[in-house]
Motif scaffolding. Structure first.
Motif, PDB file in Angstrom:
ATOM      1  N   GLY A  20       0.996  -0.870  -0.306  1.00 16.95           N
ATOM      2  CA  GLY A  20       0.302  -0.151  -0.145  1.00 16.95           C
ATOM      3  C   GLY A  20       0.847   1.188   0.311  1.00 16.95           C
ATOM      4  O   GLY A  20       1.658   1.346   0.911  1.00 16.95           O
ATOM      5  N   ILE A  21       0.783   2.082  -0.925  1.00 21.11           N
ATOM      6  CA  ILE A  21       1.178   3.517  -0.626  1.00 21.11           C
ATOM      7  C   ILE A  21      -0.061   4.557  -0.703  1.00 21.11           C
ATOM      8  O   ILE A  21      -0.168   4.511  -0.467  1.00 21.11           O
ATOM      9  CB  ILE A  21       2.001   3.588  -2.150  1.00 21.11           C
ATOM     10  N   ASP A  22       0.737   5.394   0.408  1.00 22.70           N
ATOM     11  CA  ASP A  22       0.088   6.594   1.010  1.00 22.70           C
ATOM     12  C   ASP A  22       0.946   7.895  -0.026  1.00 22.70           C
ATOM     13  O   ASP A  22       2.112   8.176   0.404  1.00 22.70           O
ATOM     14  CB  ASP A  22       0.102   6.778   2.207  1.00 22.70           C
ATOM     15  N   LEU A  23       0.210   8.435  -0.712  1.00 22.88           N
ATOM     16  CA  LEU A  23       0.466  10.205  -2.193  1.00 22.88           C
ATOM     17  C   LEU A  23       0.865  11.328  -0.595  1.00 22.88           C
ATOM     18  O   LEU A  23      -0.114  11.501  -0.019  1.00 22.88           O
ATOM     19  CB  LEU A  23       0.130   9.887  -2.782  1.00 22.88           C
ATOM     20  N   GLY A  24       1.843  11.961  -0.790  1.00 20.86           N
ATOM     21  CA  GLY A  24       1.709  13.144   0.593  1.00 20.86           C
ATOM     22  C   GLY A  24       2.772  14.237  -0.609  1.00 20.86           C
ATOM     23  O   GLY A  24       3.585  14.137  -1.316  1.00 20.86           O
ATOM     24  N   LYS A  30      -8.279   6.235  -4.777  1.00 25.11           N
ATOM     25  CA  LYS A  30      -8.951   6.929  -5.500  1.00 25.11           C
ATOM     26  C   LYS A  30      -9.143   8.304  -4.846  1.00 25.11           C
ATOM     27  O   LYS A  30     -10.044   8.750  -4.382  1.00 25.11           O
ATOM     28  CB  LYS A  30     -10.364   6.174  -5.856  1.00 25.11           C
ATOM     29  N   LEU A  31      -8.513   9.365  -4.969  1.00 23.53           N
ATOM     30  CA  LEU A  31      -8.270  10.655  -4.203  1.00 23.53           C
ATOM     31  C   LEU A  31      -9.157  11.382  -5.824  1.00 23.53           C
ATOM     32  O   LEU A  31      -9.102  11.282  -6.939  1.00 23.53           O
ATOM     33  CB  LEU A  31      -6.406  11.153  -3.789  1.00 23.53           C
ATOM     34  N   ILE A  75      -0.268   8.172 -10.855  1.00 20.53           N
ATOM     35  CA  ILE A  75      -1.219   7.728 -10.919  1.00 20.53           C
ATOM     36  C   ILE A  75      -1.297   6.381 -12.596  1.00 20.53           C
ATOM     37  O   ILE A  75      -1.555   5.272 -12.646  1.00 20.53           O
ATOM     38  CB  ILE A  75      -2.205   7.759 -10.054  1.00 20.53           C
ATOM     39  N   SER A  76      -1.216   7.187 -13.255  1.00 19.31           N
ATOM     40  CA  SER A  76      -1.567   7.330 -14.600  1.00 19.31           C
ATOM     41  C   SER A  76      -0.292   6.235 -15.069  1.00 19.31           C
ATOM     42  O   SER A  76      -0.531   5.036 -15.917  1.00 19.31           O
ATOM     43  CB  SER A  76      -2.431   7.892 -15.223  1.00 19.31           C
ATOM     44  N   ILE A  89      -8.391   2.174  -3.871  1.00 20.58           N
ATOM     45  CA  ILE A  89      -9.368   1.754  -2.981  1.00 20.58           C
ATOM     46  C   ILE A  89     -10.389   3.100  -2.612  1.00 20.58           C
ATOM     47  O   ILE A  89      -9.601   4.413  -3.103  1.00 20.58           O
ATOM     48  CB  ILE A  89      -8.729   0.597  -1.551  1.00 20.58           C
ATOM     49  N   ASN A  90     -10.817   2.944  -1.999  1.00 17.69           N
ATOM     50  CA  ASN A  90     -11.958   4.196  -1.295  1.00 17.69           C
ATOM     51  C   ASN A  90     -11.245   4.556   0.028  1.00 17.69           C
ATOM     52  O   ASN A  90     -10.915   4.368   0.983  1.00 17.69           O
ATOM     53  CB  ASN A  90     -12.996   3.428  -0.310  1.00 17.69           C
TER      54      ASN A  90
END
Length: 395
Positions: free
Chosen positions: A204-208, A291-292, A315-316, A332-333
């Motif tokens: 899982g990756i968290d974008l910041g 899914k931001l 992401i693309s 994901i949500n």
């Protein structure tokens, strides 16, 4: 498998003039056909049982222009304006297709149900691409490409086309620093699914904005902030443009230099996204992302930083590369990923300035970004399992 290779062109002065002339004539035709669509819309948009504020009488209904009806008019166009014979027929036929796509996205929506804004007429130097929808492989050889009705142009081939790939179409693009050709390639022998696909090898990756990526395995990549670092050079180049007289050659040169600076920022950002995506897909078979609502975030006070990060482009790129490699990207949500505890599920409300997650229930203490990445991984594994089960039931 479909992929695209882009190469830089090195045309002579004569060939460059032909490309510019072709783009300019296509721009005129694009604007003319778009105007036809707008005229039809204005004359037919009011209902027959009410009066329009724009059209005060009920007009005679006209047939809606479409791609094929506008393509049929190109025969008469070449008779009235013989200089359009200098453009390849299929290149000219691509213009009505572009007009129809832009117009339908405004009136209807795209495949995802999203509407676009009203299409605009193309100003000078704003029509930058034309396409050959069919192309023969033998016309691209020995570091040269044969463009019909233009000539043979030198190409800088920095990588060879793999054996077995067919050239489906060719697009010529004019950018700030020169001309480029994009080859759309297809190879039906490449499998679409990886045979040794491992569902459990998931991250899982968290974008910041501080750390561009924080993974569920506690790997971090700092946000490069390419636009912020180039701001001084961009401001200086923009200042030169604003000081030049409109329409002068010095202003055109200043605009070109400004465009090159912006392109350099965009290219370095894209290169960073490509390398980051490659590194992720080398380690993992499944990547879970949020899914931001990136368009919404780009309208907030963090707009410059969000656009500088380029999450949407990343992401693309990640999704396309995963599909070509037979791997998987799961969206994901994102609701609750920043406040939910990854161990016990307790909701812990935090301010944006708080960078630590301290759960009062299970006493877990870790970085809030890593906590979010673990939740994203868990949700991605759950969604992937549900998709697998549904596909098995359908079989």
């Amino acid at each position: 498998m479909r992929t695209s290779y882009q190469y830089r062109l090195k045309p002579t002065a004569c060939l460059a003039e032909k490309i510019d002339k072709t783009l300019d004539m296509l721009r005129y035709q694009y604007n003319y056909q778009l105007a036809q669509r707008f005229d039809w819309y204005e004359q037919n948009r009011c209902s027959i049982d009410r009066c329009s504020l724009v059209v005060c009488h009920i007009p005679e209904l006209k047939d809606k222009p479409n791609r094929f009806s506008q393509q049929a008019t190109l025969i008469q166009l070449k008779k009235d304006r013989p200089w359009y014979k200098e453009i390849h027929s299929q290149v000219l036929q691509e213009v009505p297709k572009k007009v129809e796509l832009a117009f339908d996205r405004w009136l209807k929506s795209d495949t995802n149900g999203k509407k676009s804004g009203k299409p605009r007429f193309k100003g000078q130097c704003s029509y930058k691409t034309f396409t050959y929808p069919q192309f023969k492989r033998e016309h691209f050889a020995n570091n040269k490409i044969v463009l019909s009705k233009i000539g043979t142009v030198k190409v800088i081939v920095h990588r060879q086309i793999p054996d077995g790939f067919d050239i489906k179409s060719v697009a010529v693009t004019k950018k700030a620093d020169g001309y480029y050709v994009t080859l759309s390639l297809d190879d039906k022998t490449v499998p679409t699914t990886k045979l040794d696909f491992k569902v459990d090898n998931i991250v899982g990756i968290d974008l910041g904005l501080i750390d561009f990526i924080v993974t569920s395995d506690d790997e971090r990549i700092a946000a490069p902030k390419f636009l912020r670092k180039a701001e001084r050079r961009l401001k200086s180049a923009q200042r030169r443009v604003s000081r030049r007289k409109k329409g002068s050659n010095r202003r055109k040169k200043a605009i070109k230099k400004l465009g090159i600076q912006h392109k350099k920022v965009a290219d370095t950002r894209k290169d960073f996204h490509l390398k980051t995506a490659n590194n992720l897909l080398k380690k993992y078979d499944v990547v879970a992302v949020e899914k931001l609502n990136i368009k919404g975030l780009a309208k907030s006070r963090l707009a410059k930083s969000v656009n500088d990060a380029g999450w949407g482009q990343f992401i693309s790129i990640l999704t396309v590369k995963a599909e070509n490699a037979g791997l998987k990207v799961v969206a994901i949500n994102p609701n609750g990923t920043s406040i939910e505890c990854s161990r016990c599920g307790t909701k812990v409300i935090k301010l944006l300035s708080e960078r630590k997650h301290n759960c009062p229930n299970c006493k877990v203490n870790l970085c809030r970004d890593m906590n979010a990445a673990i939740i994203i991984k868990n949700r991605g594994a759950h969604d992937l399992k549900a998709q697998t089960m549904s596909s098995m039931r359908s079989l």
